[in-house]
Design an enzyme around this catalytic site. Structure first.
Site, PDB file in Angstrom:
ATOM      1  N   ASP A 473     -29.390  50.186  92.714  1.00  0.00           N
ATOM      2  CA  ASP A 473     -30.402  51.055  93.314  1.00  0.00           C
ATOM      3  C   ASP A 473     -30.092  52.528  93.032  1.00  0.00           C
ATOM      4  O   ASP A 473     -28.961  52.899  92.683  1.00  0.00           O
ATOM      5  CB  ASP A 473     -30.425  50.798  94.829  1.00  0.00           C
ATOM      6  CG  ASP A 473     -31.807  51.009  95.423  1.00  0.00           C
ATOM      7  OD1 ASP A 473     -32.621  51.702  94.801  1.00  0.00           O
ATOM      8  OD2 ASP A 473     -32.051  50.495  96.531  1.00  0.00           O
ATOM      9  N   ASP A 543     -41.178  49.443  96.506  1.00  0.00           N
ATOM     10  CA  ASP A 543     -40.778  49.063  97.867  1.00  0.00           C
ATOM     11  C   ASP A 543     -41.980  48.573  98.655  1.00  0.00           C
ATOM     12  O   ASP A 543     -41.831  48.026  99.739  1.00  0.00           O
ATOM     13  CB  ASP A 543     -40.165  50.270  98.593  1.00  0.00           C
ATOM     14  CG  ASP A 543     -38.696  50.438  98.252  1.00  0.00           C
ATOM     15  OD1 ASP A 543     -38.143  49.571  97.537  1.00  0.00           O
ATOM     16  OD2 ASP A 543     -38.093  51.439  98.684  1.00  0.00           O
TER      17      ASP A 543
HETATM   18  C1  GLA Z   1     -34.196  51.078  98.525  1.00  0.00           C
HETATM   19  C2  GLA Z   1     -34.671  49.846  97.809  1.00  0.00           C
HETATM   20  C3  GLA Z   1     -34.914  48.740  98.811  1.00  0.00           C
HETATM   21  C4  GLA Z   1     -33.630  48.465  99.567  1.00  0.00           C
HETATM   22  C5  GLA Z   1     -33.128  49.741 100.206  1.00  0.00           C
HETATM   23  C6  GLA Z   1     -31.760  49.545 100.814  1.00  0.00           C
HETATM   24  O1  GLA Z   1     -35.194  51.623  99.315  1.00  0.00           O
HETATM   25  O2  GLA Z   1     -35.802  50.113  97.063  1.00  0.00           O
HETATM   26  O3  GLA Z   1     -35.369  47.579  98.167  1.00  0.00           O
HETATM   27  O4  GLA Z   1     -32.666  47.945  98.685  1.00  0.00           O
HETATM   28  O5  GLA Z   1     -33.032  50.796  99.274  1.00  0.00           O
HETATM   29  O6  GLA Z   1     -31.283  50.705 101.405  1.00  0.00           O
END
Ligand code: GLA
Length: 735
Positions: A473, A543
């Protein structure tokens, strides 16, 4: 294939259906004569003579018989004397900024090679054509490299700069590719949006002036993708010429189209010049990232097919397991709030539904129980995990699933051991308070010791437990640009050095852990580009997991990137981001547009819902190779009804998905015309909702279409599978 014509003055680069023609004038300038549908001929230099000068003032002047400004210069420099937007601009020690590039030879290479330190599209069948340009005053040499993927109908372009003089200079702008089209009246198609709304398709008519899409964020960002297409007809699906570029790069970028005063369109893509410069000492070289160039004369559909086939074959590097697993991710199921028991209970449900991989998302390391601490401290939180990661991973494997883990290695929390011991490793300007985003700072990946720290930390965790998947990420963009390791004159190198550092880290980790599937993520699709895909063959598209929102996001993303590269999950209803209620069926249909996963608390579902999920996963496993390897046909990509289909290359199998967003009273469902089928054969069409099967010829499915179901309620979705039947004479069966 490359043809050398007109005594080495014209170069015809050919793929199966496209041509690019370059030509050296008598003055040694290289012109970009043509890029488009394949043409044949043994001379094209006449095109230069055909260009009518716009004004009588443009007579003979200087050492050329023409003014460069009115010609399709292949790789124009700043102010010499073409005053349109340049492809490059250099500044010399004496303060002068003029570079006059002339032809200095060429080279054909049977095999395209990897660019040093940069992701590169590679294929055993790809050839390379190198064109050498030189400025004889400053002894600066440029090599323009063209990759030709003949069977895949694609080309790439990149640039190498070499300082062969005895003085340093800086490159302030260096586009990877620049194309001159001798026409105007085109439209620009881009993918824009925001967090939770990535990759929305736009089309805008160009007029005289400059149109840009780009980012200065250190990544592409959620709001723009490093892609631009020029089209004759906007978002026309199956008609018209398209010239498209996609940059194989994960940092700040620029895609630009300029319509000049003489009805030409100049089109380019490369590293974002704003905030960039690179100092080259005598003897040093610099390589630009490469750009992918796709032309189609059959609208966006053919463009998409060409991008997808190219990326599947030459970009998504072979992973030990070709088929991405159906995964269950803990994030929207539990966020930071979990312990060993709750994880195992979730995993058990996943295993019994047929999921193949359990992903433990954020919250497993350091003292991380919220977004405000511990990034950088990649040590398991044994207390929270009720033991070691290894034990947890083994228990999950004991349930019949693989185990995967979330990391955000490029970041550091101010509240972390890493930051306390190395505050200078964060990107920030000494003496100024840096901007925090999600309570975190960005590590300075331009520094070797930071790169090595990340490689070592991630490697240590991966080696400590049976982990076969990593979600990588990156949750914020870069602000407060400054590296305490770079001299004052080189601060503008930070953005590109960061990306080179990231690529080095990913190269090392993916090489060492070849059994691990890496999935890219940047708060969703904030860094969805071919550079990331080279190392991480799938990316979490957004997301936003709301199925209706996803229709837009996935349609845009899949315009360029293949289904097999898109992570798509079924989540809870009401959706955590939009609050929208939707049936499980439509969530399944939309998540099956790419790599299916689940991201919700399965333990809290009713028995019928668990059964439905089991059926979805079972069905997906039967059809996933069609989705992951097939050609995408957008049947309806705007409005209240959406439909798309994937067809295998041999046209033997297909999957059709249909979503009706809102229910409308007193309407009659229409018919859906399919595409890409074999007209002369019969297909068995299986309706997934009713379970009934029909036999129809490919031609009737494509011209008369499939009768759509009435369906009930808002957010209705259904699917059909098609199998070509070899044995049945279609004349008897079309009833
Ligand atoms: C980001 C990612 C999510 C999740 C969060 C965890 O927002 O896009 O899918 O993994 O971080 O903190």
């Amino acid at each position: 294939m490359i043809e050398i014509l007109e005594h080495g003055r014209t170069f015809h680069l050919k793929t199966r259906h496209t041509s690019r023609i370059l030509h050296v004038t008598e003055t040694g300038h290289v012109m970009d004569l043509y890029w488009g549908s394949r043409v044949e001929g043994d001379a094209f230099g006449y095109m230069i003579k055909d260009i009518k000068k716009a004004s009588y003032l443009c007579g003979t002047d200087g050492d050329g018989a023409f003014r460069l400004e009115q010609y399709p210069v292949l790789y124009p420099g700043w102010g010499n004397p073409d005053l349109r937007s340049p492809a490059f601009s250099f500044c010399y020690e004496d303060g002068s900024r003029i570079t006059d590039l002339r032809f200095d030879g060429y080279e054909l290479r049977q095999k395209k090679e990897k660019l040093p330190g940069l992701p590169t599209l590679l294929d055993s069948g790809a050839e390379a054509f190198r064109l050498f340009l030189r400025d004889s005053v400053k002894q600066v040499c440029l090599t323009l490299e063209f990759g030709i993927f003949e069977k895949l109908d694609a080309m790439t372009q990149s640039v190498r700069v070499e300082n062969k003089g005895d003085q340093p200079f800086t490159a302030d702008r260096l586009m990877s590719a620049c194309v001159s089209l001798m026409e105007d009246g085109l439209q620009a198609v881009t993918l824009t949006g925001a967090w939770g709304r990535e990759c929305t398709r736009n089309s805008l008519p160009l007029c005289q002036g400059i149109f840009q899409t780009g980012s200065t964020r250190g990544a592409g960002g959620h709001g723009q993708n490093p892609f631009m297409a020029l089209t004759q007809k906007g978002l026309e699906e199956r008609d018209g010429q398209i010239w498209a570029v996609n940059l194989v790069y994960s940092g700040s970028f620029l895609c630009e189209a300029e319509v000049d005063m003489h009805q030409n369109t100049r089109f380019m893509a490369g590293i974002q010049p704003e905030g960039f410069s690179w100092r080259l000492e005598p003897g040093e070289s610099f390589y630009s990232p490469e750009a992918v160039l796709i032309h189609s004369d059959r609208g966006l559909e053919e463009m998409t097919h060409r991008f997808h086939r190219l990326y599947r074959a030459c970009l998504l590097r072979s992973h030990e397991r070709r088929t991405p697993p159906v995964l269950l991710n803990s994030w929207e199921a539990a966020y930071f709030d979990f312990n060993k028991e709750t994880l195992l209970a979730l995993a058990k449900e996943g295993a019994s539904a047929g999921a193949e991989l359990f992903v433990l998302d954020d919250g497993w390391f350091g003292r991380r129980n919220g977004a405000d601490s511990s990034l950088g401290d990649w040590t398991e939180n044994r207390k929270k995990l009720g033991g070691s990661l290894k034990e947890l991973a083994e228990e999950i494997r004991g349930l019949g699933m693989e185990f995967g883990l979330w990391f955000e290695p490029e970041m550091v929390s101010p509240d972390s051991c890493l930051y306390r011991s190395h505050p200078d490793w964060a990107i920030q300007v000494p003496g100024r308070r840096p901007q925090l985003a999600r309570d975190q700072l960005v590590l300075d990946l331009s520094r070797r010791e930071v790169q090595d720290y990340i490689i070592e930390a991630v490697d240590r965790v991966l080696s400590s437990a049976p982990i076969t998947y990593v979600k990588w990420d990156m949750n914020r963009n870069i602000t407060d640009w400054y590296s305490s390791a770079l001299g004052a004159g080189c601060q503008k190198e930070l953005g590109h050095r960061y990306i080179l550092g990231l690529y080095r880290i990913l190269e090392k980790l993916t090489e060492k852990h070849r059994n691990v599937l890496f999935e890219g993520c940047a708060g969703g699709g904030g860094r969805f580009d071919p550079g990331i895909l080279y190392y991480m063959p799938q990316i979490w598209a957004s997301d936003d997991t709301d199925p209706i929102e996803r229709l837009e996001i996935q349609t845009g993303t899949a315009m360029v990137y293949p289904a097999v590269s898109m992570g798509c999950h079924v989540s809870a209803s009401p959706n955590h981001m939009t609050g929208r209620l939707s049936p499980l069926s439509v969530r399944g249909v939309t998540a099956m547009e790419g790599n299916l996963g689940y991201e919700l608390d399965l333990t809290g579902l009713a028995q019928e819902e668990k059964e439905e999920i089991r059926r979805q996963i079972h069905f997906y496993k039967e059809i996933r190779s069609i989705i992951q390897e097939g050609d995408l046909y957008r049947l309806r990509s705007a409005g209240n009804e959406r439909a798309w289909m994937y067809v295998t290359e041999n046209r033997e199998q297909a999957v059709v998905s249909y979503v009706r967003i809102l229910s409308r009273p007193n309407t009659v469902p229409g018919r859906l015309r399919l595409y890409g089928l074999d007209p002369l054969f019969t297909y068995q069409v299986q309706d997934q909702e009713s379970g009934t099967a029909l036999l129809r010829t490919g031609s009737s499915l494509m011209h008369i279409g499939l009768a759509l179901p009435k369906g009930t309620g808002d957010f209705y979705g259904t699917q059909y599978t098609l199998v070509r039947s070899w044995n049945l004479p279609c004349t008897h069966l079309c009833g």
